[in-house]
Design a protein around this motif. Structure first.
Motif, PDB file in Angstrom:
ATOM      1  N   ALA A  65       0.825  -1.205   0.000  1.00 19.58           N
ATOM      2  CA  ALA A  65       0.000   0.000   0.000  1.00 19.58           C
ATOM      3  C   ALA A  65       0.860   1.255   0.000  1.00 19.58           C
ATOM      4  O   ALA A  65       0.497   2.265  -0.569  1.00 19.58           O
ATOM      5  CB  ALA A  65      -0.923   0.004   1.219  1.00 19.58           C
ATOM      6  N   TRP A  66       2.028   1.187   0.619  1.00 21.55           N
ATOM      7  CA  TRP A  66       2.877   2.367   0.693  1.00 21.55           C
ATOM      8  C   TRP A  66       3.705   2.541  -0.584  1.00 21.55           C
ATOM      9  O   TRP A  66       4.165   3.629  -0.873  1.00 21.55           O
ATOM     10  CB  TRP A  66       3.819   2.311   1.883  1.00 21.55           C
ATOM     11  N   SER A  67       3.917   1.484  -1.318  1.00 18.37           N
ATOM     12  CA  SER A  67       4.753   1.588  -2.516  1.00 18.37           C
ATOM     13  C   SER A  67       4.142   2.499  -3.570  1.00 18.37           C
ATOM     14  O   SER A  67       4.862   3.127  -4.335  1.00 18.37           O
ATOM     15  CB  SER A  67       5.040   0.211  -3.095  1.00 18.37           C
ATOM     16  N   ALA A  68       2.829   2.596  -3.575  1.00 22.38           N
ATOM     17  CA  ALA A  68       2.170   3.490  -4.532  1.00 22.38           C
ATOM     18  C   ALA A  68       2.413   4.952  -4.167  1.00 22.38           C
ATOM     19  O   ALA A  68       2.185   5.842  -4.971  1.00 22.38           O
ATOM     20  CB  ALA A  68       0.675   3.204  -4.561  1.00 22.38           C
ATOM     21  N   GLN A  69       2.906   5.195  -2.969  1.00 20.93           N
ATOM     22  CA  GLN A  69       3.122   6.547  -2.494  1.00 20.93           C
ATOM     23  C   GLN A  69       4.608   6.896  -2.511  1.00 20.93           C
ATOM     24  O   GLN A  69       5.058   7.733  -1.768  1.00 20.93           O
ATOM     25  CB  GLN A  69       2.592   6.676  -1.071  1.00 20.93           C
ATOM     26  N   SER A  70       5.365   6.274  -3.354  1.00 25.42           N
ATOM     27  CA  SER A  70       6.808   6.349  -3.259  1.00 25.42           C
ATOM     28  C   SER A  70       7.431   7.638  -3.788  1.00 25.42           C
ATOM     29  O   SER A  70       8.571   7.906  -3.493  1.00 25.42           O
ATOM     30  CB  SER A  70       7.432   5.147  -3.963  1.00 25.42           C
ATOM     31  N   ASP A  71       6.744   8.441  -4.564  1.00 21.97           N
ATOM     32  CA  ASP A  71       7.370   9.612  -5.182  1.00 21.97           C
ATOM     33  C   ASP A  71       8.080  10.498  -4.166  1.00 21.97           C
ATOM     34  O   ASP A  71       9.310  10.498  -4.118  1.00 21.97           O
ATOM     35  CB  ASP A  71       6.364  10.384  -6.027  1.00 21.97           C
ATOM     36  N   CYS A  72       7.398  11.249  -3.345  1.00 20.47           N
ATOM     37  CA  CYS A  72       8.098  12.126  -2.405  1.00 20.47           C
ATOM     38  C   CYS A  72       8.656  11.351  -1.221  1.00 20.47           C
ATOM     39  O   CYS A  72       9.598  11.811  -0.580  1.00 20.47           O
ATOM     40  CB  CYS A  72       7.215  13.283  -1.942  1.00 20.47           C
ATOM     41  N   MET A  73       8.139  10.177  -0.955  1.00 18.50           N
ATOM     42  CA  MET A  73       8.665   9.382   0.154  1.00 18.50           C
ATOM     43  C   MET A  73      10.083   8.894  -0.156  1.00 18.50           C
ATOM     44  O   MET A  73      10.884   8.754   0.757  1.00 18.50           O
ATOM     45  CB  MET A  73       7.752   8.199   0.477  1.00 18.50           C
ATOM     46  N   THR A  74      10.391   8.650  -1.401  1.00 18.04           N
ATOM     47  CA  THR A  74      11.733   8.172  -1.736  1.00 18.04           C
ATOM     48  C   THR A  74      12.734   9.314  -1.883  1.00 18.04           C
ATOM     49  O   THR A  74      13.929   9.091  -1.785  1.00 18.04           O
ATOM     50  CB  THR A  74      11.729   7.336  -3.037  1.00 18.04           C
ATOM     51  N   THR A  75      12.241  10.521  -2.107  1.00 17.40           N
ATOM     52  CA  THR A  75      13.158  11.650  -2.270  1.00 17.40           C
ATOM     53  C   THR A  75      13.343  12.439  -0.974  1.00 17.40           C
ATOM     54  O   THR A  75      14.284  13.217  -0.874  1.00 17.40           O
ATOM     55  CB  THR A  75      12.672  12.602  -3.382  1.00 17.40           C
ATOM     56  N   ALA A  76      12.463  12.252  -0.006  1.00 13.22           N
ATOM     57  CA  ALA A  76      12.592  12.963   1.268  1.00 13.22           C
ATOM     58  C   ALA A  76      13.824  12.454   2.007  1.00 13.22           C
ATOM     59  O   ALA A  76      14.064  11.249   2.069  1.00 13.22           O
ATOM     60  CB  ALA A  76      11.338  12.750   2.104  1.00 13.22           C
ATOM     61  N   THR A  77      14.592  13.374   2.559  1.00 18.96           N
ATOM     62  CA  THR A  77      15.836  12.981   3.231  1.00 18.96           C
ATOM     63  C   THR A  77      15.796  13.173   4.738  1.00 18.96           C
ATOM     64  O   THR A  77      16.721  12.778   5.432  1.00 18.96           O
ATOM     65  CB  THR A  77      17.030  13.766   2.662  1.00 18.96           C
ATOM     66  N   THR A  78      14.738  13.780   5.246  1.00 15.12           N
ATOM     67  CA  THR A  78      14.609  13.954   6.693  1.00 15.12           C
ATOM     68  C   THR A  78      13.254  13.415   7.139  1.00 15.12           C
ATOM     69  O   THR A  78      12.322  13.305   6.336  1.00 15.12           O
ATOM     70  CB  THR A  78      14.697  15.439   7.095  1.00 15.12           C
ATOM     71  N   GLN A  79      13.151  13.109   8.422  1.00 21.83           N
ATOM     72  CA  GLN A  79      11.875  12.644   8.951  1.00 21.83           C
ATOM     73  C   GLN A  79      10.812  13.720   8.800  1.00 21.83           C
ATOM     74  O   GLN A  79       9.664  13.431   8.480  1.00 21.83           O
ATOM     75  CB  GLN A  79      12.015  12.223  10.417  1.00 21.83           C
ATOM     76  N   GLN A  80      11.193  14.955   8.984  1.00 14.72           N
ATOM     77  CA  GLN A  80      10.249  16.065   8.824  1.00 14.72           C
ATOM     78  C   GLN A  80       9.699  16.104   7.388  1.00 14.72           C
ATOM     79  O   GLN A  80       8.504  16.299   7.174  1.00 14.72           O
ATOM     80  CB  GLN A  80      10.919  17.385   9.176  1.00 14.72           C
ATOM     81  N   ASN A 100       7.326  13.183   6.965  1.00 14.94           N
ATOM     82  CA  ASN A 100       6.054  13.483   7.629  1.00 14.94           C
ATOM     83  C   ASN A 100       5.205  14.417   6.766  1.00 14.94           C
ATOM     84  O   ASN A 100       4.001  14.216   6.607  1.00 14.94           O
ATOM     85  CB  ASN A 100       6.299  14.128   8.990  1.00 14.94           C
ATOM     86  N   ALA A 101       5.853  15.444   6.202  1.00 10.34           N
ATOM     87  CA  ALA A 101       5.141  16.398   5.347  1.00 10.34           C
ATOM     88  C   ALA A 101       4.599  15.707   4.100  1.00 10.34           C
ATOM     89  O   ALA A 101       3.468  15.958   3.674  1.00 10.34           O
ATOM     90  CB  ALA A 101       6.060  17.551   4.962  1.00 10.34           C
ATOM     91  N   CYS A 102       5.392  14.833   3.525  1.00 15.73           N
ATOM     92  CA  CYS A 102       4.959  14.094   2.338  1.00 15.73           C
ATOM     93  C   CYS A 102       3.739  13.229   2.648  1.00 15.73           C
ATOM     94  O   CYS A 102       2.764  13.233   1.905  1.00 15.73           O
ATOM     95  CB  CYS A 102       6.111  13.224   1.823  1.00 15.73           C
ATOM     96  N   ALA A 103       3.804  12.511   3.762  1.00 11.42           N
ATOM     97  CA  ALA A 103       2.671  11.664   4.166  1.00 11.42           C
ATOM     98  C   ALA A 103       1.436  12.532   4.377  1.00 11.42           C
ATOM     99  O   ALA A 103       0.322  12.156   3.984  1.00 11.42           O
ATOM    100  CB  ALA A 103       3.013  10.882   5.427  1.00 11.42           C
TER     101      ALA A 103
END
Length: 132
Positions: free
Chosen positions: A18-33, A36-39
């Motif tokens: 389910a999370w793999s479909a959301q990979s665009d900004c999740m894979t490029t984000a480099t900080t937890q913040q 979190n913003a991407c999610a």
């Protein structure tokens, strides 16, 4: 009882399809913040889609059906939030918790949108459709 910052269940939860479909900004984000913003952005978009689908279904249903739909949706929101609180218990003390919780809410929101859309597009005579 203390839980590790990221339990094995949480890691499995994060790597679920389910999370793999959301990979665009999740894979490029480099900080937890940033994660979190991407999610949060993903949840906002999913919530807008749910509201659009819900309102379309509400407009299509009978008055008694609309009352029941409102009641069911309020109960579903309470269940969704409680379920995600439970599902993310293992990350409660960690900085990853807001992201994991938001991804859980997003996944269940997308599932509910599909469920309501199926009701919205029911064929005449389909007895599994209610409130119309």
């Amino acid at each position: 009882m203390r839980f590790p910052l990221v339990s094995a269940a949480a890691l499995a939860f994060l790597s679920a399809p389910a999370w793999s479909a959301q990979s665009d900004c999740m894979t490029t984000a480099t900080t937890q913040q940033a994660m979190n913003a991407c999610a949060g952005q993903k949840l906002k978009a999913s919530d807008q889609q749910l509201n659009t689908t819900y309102n379309a279904l509400l407009a299509k249903t009978s008055k008694p059906g609309g009352e029941q739909l409102r009641k069911a949706q309020r109960a579903w929101v309470a269940w969704r939030d409680a379920q995600c609180q439970f599902d993310t218990l293992g990350t409660r003390q960690g900085s990853v918790n807001p992201m994991v919780y938001t991804l859980c809410v997003n996944d269940l929101t997308q599932q509910q949108t599909k469920h309501l859309a199926a009701q919205l597009h029911c064929e005449e005579g389909d007895l599994s459709c209610g409130g119309q």
